[in-house]
Design a protein around this motif. Structure first.
Motif, mmCIF file in Angstrom:
data_model
loop_
_atom_site.group_PDB
_atom_site.id
_atom_site.type_symbol
_atom_site.label_atom_id
_atom_site.label_comp_id
_atom_site.label_asym_id
_atom_site.label_seq_id
_atom_site.Cartn_x
_atom_site.Cartn_y
_atom_site.Cartn_z
ATOM 1 N N GLN A 72 0.831 -1.205 0.000
ATOM 2 C CA GLN A 72 0.000 0.000 0.000
ATOM 3 C C GLN A 72 0.863 1.253 0.000
ATOM 4 O O GLN A 72 0.600 2.205 -0.740
ATOM 5 N N TRP A 73 1.887 1.262 0.840
ATOM 6 C CA TRP A 73 2.780 2.416 0.914
ATOM 7 C C TRP A 73 3.512 2.633 -0.410
ATOM 8 O O TRP A 73 3.607 3.757 -0.905
ATOM 9 N N GLN B 68 2.637 1.721 -3.400
ATOM 10 C CA GLN B 68 1.706 2.182 -4.430
ATOM 11 C C GLN B 68 1.326 3.645 -4.205
ATOM 12 O O GLN B 68 1.264 4.431 -5.154
ATOM 13 N N ALA B 69 1.097 4.018 -2.963
ATOM 14 C CA ALA B 69 0.745 5.406 -2.667
ATOM 15 C C ALA B 69 1.875 6.353 -3.051
ATOM 16 O O ALA B 69 1.633 7.420 -3.622
ATOM 17 N N ASN C 54 2.139 6.764 -6.758
ATOM 18 C CA ASN C 54 1.059 7.617 -7.260
ATOM 19 C C ASN C 54 1.152 9.047 -6.746
ATOM 20 O O ASN C 54 0.244 9.841 -6.994
ATOM 21 N N ARG C 55 2.224 9.345 -6.015
ATOM 22 C CA ARG C 55 2.447 10.682 -5.459
ATOM 23 C C ARG C 55 1.272 11.143 -4.605
ATOM 24 O O ARG C 55 0.727 12.241 -4.780
ATOM 25 N N ALA C 56 0.872 10.293 -3.680
ATOM 26 C CA ALA C 56 -0.232 10.614 -2.776
ATOM 27 C C ALA C 56 0.127 11.831 -1.920
ATOM 28 O O ALA C 56 1.293 12.046 -1.595
ATOM 29 N N ASP C 57 -0.881 12.601 -1.574
ATOM 30 C CA ASP C 57 -0.638 13.769 -0.730
ATOM 31 C C ASP C 57 -0.457 13.337 0.729
ATOM 32 O O ASP C 57 -0.671 12.184 1.086
ATOM 33 N N ALA D 17 -3.380 11.569 2.525
ATOM 34 C CA ALA D 17 -3.569 10.166 2.163
ATOM 35 C C ALA D 17 -2.517 9.286 2.834
ATOM 36 O O ALA D 17 -2.826 8.182 3.304
ATOM 37 N N LEU D 18 -1.282 9.773 2.918
ATOM 38 C CA LEU D 18 -0.216 8.990 3.554
ATOM 39 C C LEU D 18 -0.457 8.844 5.056
ATOM 40 O O LEU D 18 -0.130 7.805 5.634
ATOM 41 N N GLN E 50 -3.215 8.389 6.449
ATOM 42 C CA GLN E 50 -4.263 7.391 6.649
ATOM 43 C C GLN E 50 -3.707 5.964 6.625
ATOM 44 O O GLN E 50 -4.370 5.041 7.084
ATOM 45 N N LEU E 51 -2.506 5.786 6.086
ATOM 46 C CA LEU E 51 -1.909 4.455 6.007
ATOM 47 C C LEU E 51 -1.334 4.049 7.355
ATOM 48 O O LEU E 51 -0.920 4.899 8.140
#
Length: 86
Positions: free
Chosen positions: A23-24, A26-27, A30-33, A36-37, A39-40
């Motif tokens: 999950q990390w 992939q996030a 995808n350059r998650a903000d 979003a990070l 929440q992991l």
């Protein structure tokens, strides 16, 4: 005998930790903000190292590096004129 209070976050089984690492990775791909990070689930040091290894193993160049253009003369051999005897 009274039972102990349960922790607010149940421990993740070891098999589920591979999913957390995925999950990390992939996030981050995808350059998650940051929201979003956050929440992991948190990673251990070893898991963070696994995430970094997966990201480096993608085969793609780092996005922060820019290639410098090569000057056309940089690849040409140097030629020197011989001085004529005087």
């Amino acid at each position: 005998m009274p039972s102990l209070p349960q922790s607010p976050v149940p421990p993740t089984p070891p098999a589920g930790r591979a999913h957390v690492v995925a999950q990390w990775a992939q996030a981050l791909r995808n350059r998650a903000d940051s929201a979003a990070l956050q929440q992991l689930p948190p990673l251990t040091d070893a898991e963070a190292a696994q995430v970094m290894a997966q990201l480096r193993g993608d085969g793609s160049p780092p996005r922060a590096t820019a290639r410098c253009p090569t000057h056309p003369m940089a690849s040409s051999p140097a030629t020197f004129a011989r001085a004529s005897p005087s």
